[in-house]
Write an enzyme that holds these catalytic residues in place. Structure first.
Site, PDB file in Angstrom:
ATOM      1  N   GLY A 222     -11.328 -11.053   6.030  1.00 58.47           N
ATOM      2  CA  GLY A 222     -11.530 -10.212   7.201  1.00 58.47           C
ATOM      3  C   GLY A 222     -11.793 -10.947   8.500  1.00 58.47           C
ATOM      4  O   GLY A 222     -12.078 -10.304   9.517  1.00 58.47           O
ATOM      5  N   GLU A 267     -12.155 -14.946   0.979  1.00 58.56           N
ATOM      6  CA  GLU A 267     -10.762 -14.557   0.695  1.00 58.56           C
ATOM      7  C   GLU A 267     -10.005 -14.282   1.994  1.00 58.56           C
ATOM      8  O   GLU A 267      -9.607 -13.149   2.266  1.00 58.56           O
ATOM      9  CB  GLU A 267     -10.755 -13.290  -0.175  1.00 58.56           C
ATOM     10  CG  GLU A 267     -11.528 -13.414  -1.470  1.00 58.56           C
ATOM     11  CD  GLU A 267     -11.975 -12.057  -2.019  1.00 58.56           C
ATOM     12  OE1 GLU A 267     -11.761 -11.033  -1.347  1.00 58.56           O
ATOM     13  OE2 GLU A 267     -12.548 -12.043  -3.113  1.00 58.56           O
ATOM     14  N   PRO A 268      -9.787 -15.295   2.814  1.00 59.07           N
ATOM     15  CA  PRO A 268      -9.091 -15.048   4.086  1.00 59.07           C
ATOM     16  C   PRO A 268      -7.600 -14.811   3.887  1.00 59.07           C
ATOM     17  O   PRO A 268      -6.943 -15.538   3.135  1.00 59.07           O
ATOM     18  CB  PRO A 268      -9.320 -16.349   4.860  1.00 59.07           C
ATOM     19  CG  PRO A 268      -9.519 -17.389   3.805  1.00 59.07           C
ATOM     20  CD  PRO A 268     -10.133 -16.710   2.618  1.00 59.07           C
ATOM     21  N   ARG A 306       2.859  -2.723  11.597  1.00 59.91           N
ATOM     22  CA  ARG A 306       1.478  -2.770  12.088  1.00 59.91           C
ATOM     23  C   ARG A 306       1.262  -2.047  13.430  1.00 59.91           C
ATOM     24  O   ARG A 306       0.249  -1.368  13.603  1.00 59.91           O
ATOM     25  CB  ARG A 306       0.969  -4.222  12.185  1.00 59.91           C
ATOM     26  CG  ARG A 306       0.948  -4.938  10.826  1.00 59.91           C
ATOM     27  CD  ARG A 306       0.201  -6.265  10.886  1.00 59.91           C
ATOM     28  NE  ARG A 306      -1.227  -6.074  10.972  1.00 59.91           N
ATOM     29  CZ  ARG A 306      -1.933  -6.111  12.076  1.00 59.91           C
ATOM     30  NH1 ARG A 306      -1.358  -6.384  13.235  1.00 59.91           N
ATOM     31  NH2 ARG A 306      -3.223  -5.891  12.058  1.00 59.91           N
ATOM     32  N   CYS A 336      15.197   5.728  12.904  1.00 60.59           N
ATOM     33  CA  CYS A 336      15.079   7.125  13.290  1.00 60.59           C
ATOM     34  C   CYS A 336      13.642   7.607  13.170  1.00 60.59           C
ATOM     35  O   CYS A 336      13.316   8.438  12.310  1.00 60.59           O
ATOM     36  CB  CYS A 336      16.003   7.978  12.424  1.00 60.59           C
ATOM     37  SG  CYS A 336      17.372   8.601  13.367  1.00 60.59           S
ATOM     38  N   TYR A 364       0.849  -9.378   6.793  1.00 61.94           N
ATOM     39  CA  TYR A 364       1.166  -7.954   6.668  1.00 61.94           C
ATOM     40  C   TYR A 364       2.399  -7.585   7.499  1.00 61.94           C
ATOM     41  O   TYR A 364       2.497  -6.495   8.041  1.00 61.94           O
ATOM     42  CB  TYR A 364      -0.053  -7.093   7.049  1.00 61.94           C
ATOM     43  CG  TYR A 364      -1.315  -7.565   6.363  1.00 61.94           C
ATOM     44  CD1 TYR A 364      -1.466  -7.418   4.992  1.00 61.94           C
ATOM     45  CD2 TYR A 364      -2.334  -8.206   7.073  1.00 61.94           C
ATOM     46  CE1 TYR A 364      -2.602  -7.882   4.338  1.00 61.94           C
ATOM     47  CE2 TYR A 364      -3.478  -8.677   6.421  1.00 61.94           C
ATOM     48  CZ  TYR A 364      -3.598  -8.511   5.062  1.00 61.94           C
ATOM     49  OH  TYR A 364      -4.708  -8.986   4.419  1.00 61.94           O
TER      50      TYR A 364
HETATM   51  C1  LIG Z   1      -6.920  -7.704   2.057  1.00 59.97           C
HETATM   52  C2  LIG Z   1      -8.061  -8.391   1.415  1.00 59.97           C
HETATM   53  C3  LIG Z   1      -8.526  -9.608   1.923  1.00 59.97           C
HETATM   54  C4  LIG Z   1      -7.958 -10.257   3.165  1.00 59.97           C
HETATM   55  O1  LIG Z   1      -8.249  -9.589   4.339  1.00 59.97           O
HETATM   56  P1  LIG Z   1      -7.836 -10.271   5.741  1.00 59.97           P
HETATM   57  O2  LIG Z   1      -8.291  -9.303   6.773  1.00 59.97           O
HETATM   58  O3  LIG Z   1      -6.370 -10.462   5.730  1.00 59.97           O
HETATM   59  O4  LIG Z   1      -8.565 -11.571   5.805  1.00 59.97           O
HETATM   60  C5  LIG Z   1      -9.545 -10.234   1.233  1.00 59.97           C
HETATM   61  N1  LIG Z   1     -10.088  -9.700   0.120  1.00 59.97           N
HETATM   62  C6  LIG Z   1      -9.673  -8.521  -0.388  1.00 59.97           C
HETATM   63  C7  LIG Z   1     -10.298  -8.006  -1.612  1.00 59.97           C
HETATM   64  C8  LIG Z   1      -8.655  -7.830   0.245  1.00 59.97           C
HETATM   65  O5  LIG Z   1      -8.248  -6.662  -0.251  1.00 59.97           O
END
Ligand SMILES: *Cc1c(COP(=O)(O)O)cnc(C)c1O
Length: 408
Positions: A222, A267-268, A306, A336, A364
């Site tokens: 995130g 988890e980036p 997006r 369309c 994404y």
């Molecule tokens: C999507 C997701 C992320 C990555 O989020 P980002 O905003 O792209 O960093 C990390 N962990 C989990 C569990 C996710 O679903």
């Protein structure tokens, strides 16, 4: 900007491989990884790239080559990671709403697993008891992230087991003697404020005494990246310092003397691959309607959704005429639907045939692309050491027809 591709490199890729085209820049991914790796070198931290952002096998292999691990959102992503050569110990499967069969497959593959429901936790306990370490995804009931659509930790979110169901979790853990190694949260995307991560940690800290075998605190992804010119990304150096301080000053979690020792996992997704990517599209029509000038490109929400789905801003540069006289344009796709990439945006003069580059298209972007309107999904190119490599060919008519059966 360090680590960006030049207008010339983008124009050259469009000329060589055609458009619409996704172009990625390997070294930019390396640069972003190095930023977080060095910021967090002050504590025991591991990074798992959230591969749902961009799963091309060449990207996964590059991620592996720079020493980063991988986080998966489906069993197929786990299989892609294995295919890319990751050892199971470097793969994490953070599931949500999945059938227990997928968890069994993940166990058979030997990867790390985060479970996000009491139902699957119970099935897991019944089948594996204390034999397989597992993580639980907690819903901390806090609001985080750029907007509600990308917020995942609040008290009406589907994700995770609500923190207020701790008693039910504990009952299952003790009934089946489940080996809980990890507590996980992922509260949203586009989180700029480091204090949101601290808030999440504080929720997890309350839980630590309840899980004596805990070894890992997984704070999810995130981290914010700049989309608009002048916008700032999450200050990861400040974030690392705050997280370390929060740990050090906590009586139970403290990595000092009496405290228990934990590894921190992240988890980036976006942070690693958003800025490495560009969507190149050719201007097909310039239409002056009197009150507005539209420039339509040979792409649309079928290739980059997006802007329409999240109201996301994507910077746009006319790489065919970067120094042209700036004018106001509304950039649309050719699908369309009202697929507006940018409304009344100042861009250097656009002529039919020009190539526009949409920035921040790595995360994404292709991953959410579809064949809507029976258009082909774009090709993908990876620039590595200044050489562009084709890493996915453009769809063809065969691809559109491949799985259809002439049966009626
Ligand atoms: C999507 C997701 C992320 C990555 O989020 P980002 O905003 O792209 O960093 C990390 N962990 C989990 C569990 C996710 O679903």
């Amino acid at each position: 900007m360090k680590g960006s591709l030049t207008h010339e490199q983008l124009a050259a890729a469009a000329a060589e491989f055609g458009t619409p085209l996704y172009v990625y820049h390997a070294e930019k991914i390396g640069e972003q990884y190095e930023k977080i790796r060095s910021a967090f070198s002050i504590m025991d931290t591991s990074f798992f790239y959230a591969s749902k952002a961009l799963t091309n096998i060449n990207i996964l292999r590059y991620i592996k080559s720079i020493g980063c691990n991988v986080d998966c959102s489906s069993i197929n992503e786990v299989k892609l990671a294995l295919f890319a050569g990751f050892e199971p110990a470097r793969i994490l499967y953070t599931s949500n709403g999945i059938s227990f069969e997928e968890i069994e497959e993940a166990v058979a593959a030997g990867v790390h697993i985060n479970i996000d429901s009491l139902s699957n936790l119970e099935k897991f306990g019944k089948k594996y008891g204390h034999t397989y370490p597992v993580g639980i995804r907690i819903r901390p009931n806090i609001m985080a992230g750029g907007n509600l659509k990308i917020s995942t930790g609040h008290d009406t979110s589907k994700f995770g087991i609500p923190v207020d169901q701790l008693t039910q979790i504990e009952n299952l853990v003790s009934e089946y003697n489940i080996l809980i190694r990890t507590l996980h949260i992922h509260t949203g995307s586009d989180i700029k404020d480091p204090d949101i991560f601290v808030k999440g940690m504080e929720v997890l800290f309350e839980l630590i005494p309840h899980f004596p075998e805990l070894e890992v605190i997984d704070l999810g992804g995130g981290f914010k990246v700049p989309y608009m010119p002048g916008e700032k990304e999450t200050d990861v150096v400040l974030l690392a310092q705050k997280i370390k301080d929060t740990f050090d000053h906590h009586p139970v979690a403290g990595n000092h003397g009496a405290g228990r020792k934990f590894s921190i996992w992240f988890e980036p997704g976006k942070f690693l691959v958003s800025q490495c990517g560009y969507l190149l599209a050719e201007v097909t029509v310039v239409k002056d309607t009197g009150n507005m000038v539209f420039a339509a490109v040979n792409s649309g929400l079928n290739h980059l959704i997006r802007p329409m789905m999240y109201d996301a801003y994507h910077h746009i540069v006319n790489v065919s005429n970067p120094d042209g006289q700036p004018k106001i344009y509304t950039i649309t796709g050719n699908v369309c639907e009202t697929d507006t990439f940018a409304s009344e945006r100042e861009i250097s003069e656009i002529r039919e045939g020009d190539i526009l580059a949409l920035f921040n298209a790595g995360a994404y972007g292709f991953e959410m692309a579809s064949n809507y309107n029976s258009r082909f999904r774009p090709a993908e190119v990876l620039y590595k050491e200044n050489i562009p490599h084709l890493i996915r060919r453009r769809d063809t008519m065969q691809d559109l027809l491949r799985n259809q059966e002439l049966n009626s």
